[in-house]
Design a protein around this motif. Structure first.
Motif, mmCIF file in Angstrom:
data_model
loop_
_atom_site.group_PDB
_atom_site.id
_atom_site.type_symbol
_atom_site.label_atom_id
_atom_site.label_comp_id
_atom_site.label_asym_id
_atom_site.label_seq_id
_atom_site.Cartn_x
_atom_site.Cartn_y
_atom_site.Cartn_z
ATOM 1 N N LEU A 77 0.857 -1.172 0.000
ATOM 2 C CA LEU A 77 0.000 0.000 0.000
ATOM 3 C C LEU A 77 0.899 1.230 0.000
ATOM 4 N N ALA A 78 0.765 2.049 -1.029
ATOM 5 C CA ALA A 78 1.527 3.287 -1.136
ATOM 6 C C ALA A 78 0.628 4.453 -0.762
ATOM 7 N N VAL A 79 1.188 5.405 -0.029
ATOM 8 C CA VAL A 79 0.479 6.641 0.292
ATOM 9 C C VAL A 79 1.358 7.780 -0.183
ATOM 10 N N LEU A 80 0.879 8.501 -1.193
ATOM 11 C CA LEU A 80 1.621 9.589 -1.810
ATOM 12 C C LEU A 80 0.819 10.867 -1.646
ATOM 13 N N ASP A 81 1.348 11.778 -0.839
ATOM 14 C CA ASP A 81 0.686 13.055 -0.591
ATOM 15 C C ASP A 81 -0.756 12.856 -0.115
ATOM 16 N N GLY A 82 -0.957 11.825 0.731
ATOM 17 C CA GLY A 82 -2.273 11.546 1.314
ATOM 18 C C GLY A 82 -3.173 10.649 0.491
ATOM 19 N N LYS A 83 -2.798 10.308 -0.734
ATOM 20 C CA LYS A 83 -3.616 9.440 -1.588
ATOM 21 C C LYS A 83 -3.084 8.021 -1.529
ATOM 22 N N GLU A 84 -3.962 7.046 -1.248
ATOM 23 C CA GLU A 84 -3.568 5.645 -1.115
ATOM 24 C C GLU A 84 -3.810 4.874 -2.407
ATOM 25 N N ALA A 85 -2.919 3.908 -2.665
ATOM 26 C CA ALA A 85 -3.081 3.030 -3.822
ATOM 27 C C ALA A 85 -2.413 1.691 -3.523
ATOM 28 N N VAL A 86 -3.067 0.613 -3.912
ATOM 29 C CA VAL A 86 -2.470 -0.715 -3.816
ATOM 30 C C VAL A 86 -1.472 -0.841 -4.961
ATOM 31 N N VAL A 87 -0.292 -1.379 -4.652
ATOM 32 C CA VAL A 87 0.730 -1.572 -5.686
ATOM 33 C C VAL A 87 1.048 -3.052 -5.807
ATOM 34 N N ARG A 88 1.263 -3.481 -7.026
ATOM 35 C CA ARG A 88 1.570 -4.870 -7.359
ATOM 36 C C ARG A 88 2.742 -4.877 -8.340
ATOM 37 N N PRO A 89 3.281 -6.058 -8.663
ATOM 38 C CA PRO A 89 4.391 -6.107 -9.622
ATOM 39 C C PRO A 89 4.057 -5.355 -10.913
ATOM 40 N N GLY A 90 4.982 -4.542 -11.342
ATOM 41 C CA GLY A 90 4.805 -3.743 -12.543
ATOM 42 C C GLY A 90 4.362 -2.321 -12.267
ATOM 43 N N ALA A 91 3.924 -2.033 -11.041
ATOM 44 C CA ALA A 91 3.481 -0.674 -10.706
ATOM 45 C C ALA A 91 4.676 0.268 -10.680
ATOM 46 N N THR A 92 4.453 1.490 -11.096
ATOM 47 C CA THR A 92 5.453 2.544 -11.052
ATOM 48 C C THR A 92 4.861 3.711 -10.278
ATOM 49 N N ILE A 93 5.643 4.240 -9.345
ATOM 50 C CA ILE A 93 5.199 5.371 -8.528
ATOM 51 C C ILE A 93 6.173 6.519 -8.780
ATOM 52 N N TYR A 94 5.655 7.653 -9.218
ATOM 53 C CA TYR A 94 6.485 8.852 -9.403
ATOM 54 C C TYR A 94 6.247 9.783 -8.225
ATOM 55 N N MET A 95 7.331 10.201 -7.564
ATOM 56 C CA MET A 95 7.246 11.093 -6.415
ATOM 57 C C MET A 95 8.034 12.363 -6.695
ATOM 58 N N PRO A 96 7.338 13.465 -6.949
ATOM 59 C CA PRO A 96 8.059 14.728 -7.125
ATOM 60 C C PRO A 96 8.762 15.128 -5.833
ATOM 61 N N ARG A 97 9.834 15.889 -5.943
ATOM 62 C CA ARG A 97 10.550 16.369 -4.746
ATOM 63 C C ARG A 97 9.562 17.052 -3.800
ATOM 64 N N ASN A 98 9.859 16.955 -2.505
ATOM 65 C CA ASN A 98 9.050 17.552 -1.439
ATOM 66 C C ASN A 98 7.642 16.971 -1.339
ATOM 67 N N THR A 99 7.437 15.754 -1.808
ATOM 68 C CA THR A 99 6.143 15.091 -1.705
ATOM 69 C C THR A 99 6.257 13.963 -0.695
ATOM 70 N N SER A 100 5.369 13.953 0.293
ATOM 71 C CA SER A 100 5.392 12.919 1.324
ATOM 72 C C SER A 100 4.979 11.575 0.741
ATOM 73 N N VAL A 101 5.739 10.537 1.098
ATOM 74 C CA VAL A 101 5.446 9.191 0.627
ATOM 75 C C VAL A 101 5.706 8.192 1.750
ATOM 76 N N ARG A 102 4.929 7.134 1.772
ATOM 77 C CA ARG A 102 5.203 5.982 2.636
ATOM 78 C C ARG A 102 4.714 4.761 1.887
ATOM 79 N N LEU A 103 5.263 3.602 2.247
ATOM 80 C CA LEU A 103 4.939 2.365 1.554
ATOM 81 C C LEU A 103 4.991 1.222 2.550
#
Length: 116
Positions: free
Chosen positions: A32-58
């Protein structure tokens, strides 16, 4: 560029990179990825782009390691990772809060964690 495994039930804590964009590619596992407060389930093949200064957790929500490949737009973060990591095959010794806080302070320009 780096590769990282997150064990089942473990997380990358909330953080941001003040001077670097990051691209994560999920090679294996489920999370489960949380990028700038938005959650998304990630599976093989997923790509997550995180601009600088953007909060992320996984968080690894699966039963097998979540294997990631990360690419950064600026060098420097790899030095932080070297300090908190051990070579493959070497048993990891948990860092104390004081040790981790000191290491994070040295690399504050590369990564900013919301909690120690």
């Amino acid at each position: 560029m780096m590769m990282s495994d997150i064990a089942p039930g473990q997380s990358i804590p909330p953080h941001s990179h003040p001077h670097s964009d990051e691209i994560l590619f999920v090679h294996e596992g489920v999370g489960l990825a949380v990028l700038d407060g938005k959650e998304a389930v990630v599976r093989p093949g997923a790509t997550i782009y995180m601009p600088r200064n953007t909060s992320v957790r996984l968080r690894n929500t699966g039963t097998t390691p979540l294997r990631l490949i990360a690419i950064f737009s600026q060098p420097g973060y790899e030095n932080y990772m070297r300090e908190i990591s051990v070579p493959e095959g070497v048993a990891a010794r948990p860092l104390t809060v004081e040790e981790l806080t000191g290491i994070r302070a040295r690399y504050h320009g590369q990564v900013m964690y919301e909690h120690p």
